[in-house]
Design a protein around this motif. Structure first.
Motif, PDB file in Angstrom:
ATOM      1  N   VAL A  31      -4.173  -3.822   5.458  1.00 49.57           N
ATOM      2  CA  VAL A  31      -4.700  -5.115   5.889  1.00 49.57           C
ATOM      3  C   VAL A  31      -4.104  -6.287   5.094  1.00 49.57           C
ATOM      4  O   VAL A  31      -4.423  -7.437   5.372  1.00 49.57           O
ATOM      5  N   TYR A  32      -3.263  -6.017   4.130  1.00 47.42           N
ATOM      6  CA  TYR A  32      -2.672  -7.071   3.307  1.00 47.42           C
ATOM      7  C   TYR A  32      -1.203  -7.263   3.658  1.00 47.42           C
ATOM      8  O   TYR A  32      -0.506  -6.322   4.024  1.00 47.42           O
ATOM      9  N   CYS A  33      -0.735  -8.503   3.502  1.00 46.60           N
ATOM     10  CA  CYS A  33       0.685  -8.798   3.678  1.00 46.60           C
ATOM     11  C   CYS A  33       1.327  -8.711   2.296  1.00 46.60           C
ATOM     12  O   CYS A  33       0.972  -9.454   1.387  1.00 46.60           O
ATOM     13  N   CYS A  34       2.258  -7.800   2.139  1.00 53.54           N
ATOM     14  CA  CYS A  34       2.902  -7.557   0.840  1.00 53.54           C
ATOM     15  C   CYS A  34       4.407  -7.765   0.959  1.00 53.54           C
ATOM     16  O   CYS A  34       4.957  -7.844   2.050  1.00 53.54           O
ATOM     17  N   GLY A  35       5.080  -7.808  -0.184  1.00 56.14           N
ATOM     18  CA  GLY A  35       6.534  -7.896  -0.201  1.00 56.14           C
ATOM     19  C   GLY A  35       7.037  -9.162  -0.866  1.00 56.14           C
ATOM     20  O   GLY A  35       6.330  -9.810  -1.621  1.00 56.14           O
ATOM     21  N   PHE A  36       8.276  -9.512  -0.512  1.00 57.92           N
ATOM     22  CA  PHE A  36       8.960 -10.653  -1.104  1.00 57.92           C
ATOM     23  C   PHE A  36       9.345 -11.643  -0.014  1.00 57.92           C
ATOM     24  O   PHE A  36       8.962 -11.493   1.142  1.00 57.92           O
ATOM     25  N   GLN A  37      10.144 -12.636  -0.363  1.00 56.43           N
ATOM     26  CA  GLN A  37      10.564 -13.634   0.620  1.00 56.43           C
ATOM     27  C   GLN A  37      11.490 -13.045   1.673  1.00 56.43           C
ATOM     28  O   GLN A  37      11.523 -13.517   2.794  1.00 56.43           O
ATOM     29  N   ASP A  38      12.239 -12.013   1.322  1.00 56.27           N
ATOM     30  CA  ASP A  38      13.207 -11.460   2.267  1.00 56.27           C
ATOM     31  C   ASP A  38      12.786 -10.124   2.867  1.00 56.27           C
ATOM     32  O   ASP A  38      13.505  -9.553   3.668  1.00 56.27           O
ATOM     33  N   VAL A  39      11.628  -9.604   2.490  1.00 60.24           N
ATOM     34  CA  VAL A  39      11.091  -8.386   3.097  1.00 60.24           C
ATOM     35  C   VAL A  39       9.564  -8.429   2.969  1.00 60.24           C
ATOM     36  O   VAL A  39       9.031  -8.569   1.880  1.00 60.24           O
ATOM     37  N   LYS A  40       8.888  -8.375   4.115  1.00 57.71           N
ATOM     38  CA  LYS A  40       7.422  -8.392   4.136  1.00 57.71           C
ATOM     39  C   LYS A  40       6.947  -7.200   4.943  1.00 57.71           C
ATOM     40  O   LYS A  40       7.617  -6.764   5.874  1.00 57.71           O
ATOM     41  N   TYR A  41       5.766  -6.690   4.589  1.00 62.58           N
ATOM     42  CA  TYR A  41       5.225  -5.516   5.248  1.00 62.58           C
ATOM     43  C   TYR A  41       3.716  -5.497   5.042  1.00 62.58           C
ATOM     44  O   TYR A  41       3.182  -6.203   4.175  1.00 62.58           O
ATOM     45  N   CYS A  42       3.042  -4.685   5.802  1.00 62.73           N
ATOM     46  CA  CYS A  42       1.602  -4.519   5.675  1.00 62.73           C
ATOM     47  C   CYS A  42       1.324  -3.383   4.711  1.00 62.73           C
ATOM     48  O   CYS A  42       1.981  -2.345   4.753  1.00 62.73           O
ATOM     49  N   CYS A  43       0.344  -3.592   3.827  1.00 62.75           N
ATOM     50  CA  CYS A  43       0.023  -2.558   2.853  1.00 62.75           C
ATOM     51  C   CYS A  43      -1.475  -2.528   2.604  1.00 62.75           C
ATOM     52  O   CYS A  43      -2.196  -3.450   2.983  1.00 62.75           O
ATOM     53  N   ASP A  44      -1.949  -1.487   1.923  1.00 60.59           N
ATOM     54  CA  ASP A  44      -3.375  -1.377   1.632  1.00 60.59           C
ATOM     55  C   ASP A  44      -3.718  -1.826   0.212  1.00 60.59           C
ATOM     56  O   ASP A  44      -4.866  -1.818  -0.180  1.00 60.59           O
TER      57      ASP A  44
END
Length: 136
Positions: A31-44
């Motif tokens: 349910v969280y948006c994780c990652g960096f400026q050049d790669v984003k993904y959904c994570c718990d």
């Protein structure tokens, strides 16, 4: 609960459009948006930094440990080699003192300018020095 990951440019400079977490048909816990400026993904986990499984990161750590171990062994071998070479250099040096090339005997001309008492003192000192040099 849900989060929205904003659009971003990936490493290939391609625009990735915004998306909502959790993804449709994906893990409901992400349910969280994780990652960096050049790669984003959904994570718990909101504190997650990498979109990889922990086992992948573990193998990176094992590889780093193996590399550092090899480097430490090479460094240790180098230090031991330097110590052995220094020991061999010091132990094979001749024990006698090197000849400086200087004569401690006075020339007749230098002796003629000295007072007799000073000339005798210099002669005694040079004999004393030579006797100590022969004794060691």
């Amino acid at each position: 609960m849900s989060a929205e990951c904003s659009s971003y440019l990936n490493t290939d400079k391609v625009l990735v459009s915004a998306f909502t977490c959790p993804p449709t048909g994906g893990d409901a816990r992400a349910v969280y948006c994780c990652g960096f400026q050049d790669v984003k993904y959904c994570c718990d986990d909101p504190h997650s930094f990498f979109p990889y499984e922990h086992s992948y990161m573990w193998w990176l750590s094992v590889g780093a440990l193996v590399g550092l171990s090899i480097a430490a062994v090479v460094l240790f071998a180098f230090i031991i080699t330097v110590c052995v070479l220094c020991y061999l250099f010091i132990s094979t040096k001749p024990r006698s003192k090197l000849d400086t090339g200087l004569s401690l005997q006075m020339t007749d001309r230098a002796a003629s300018f000295m007072r007799p008492s000073l000339r005798q003192a210099v002669d005694r000192a040079s004999r004393n020095f030579l006797s100590h040099q022969d004794g060691h």
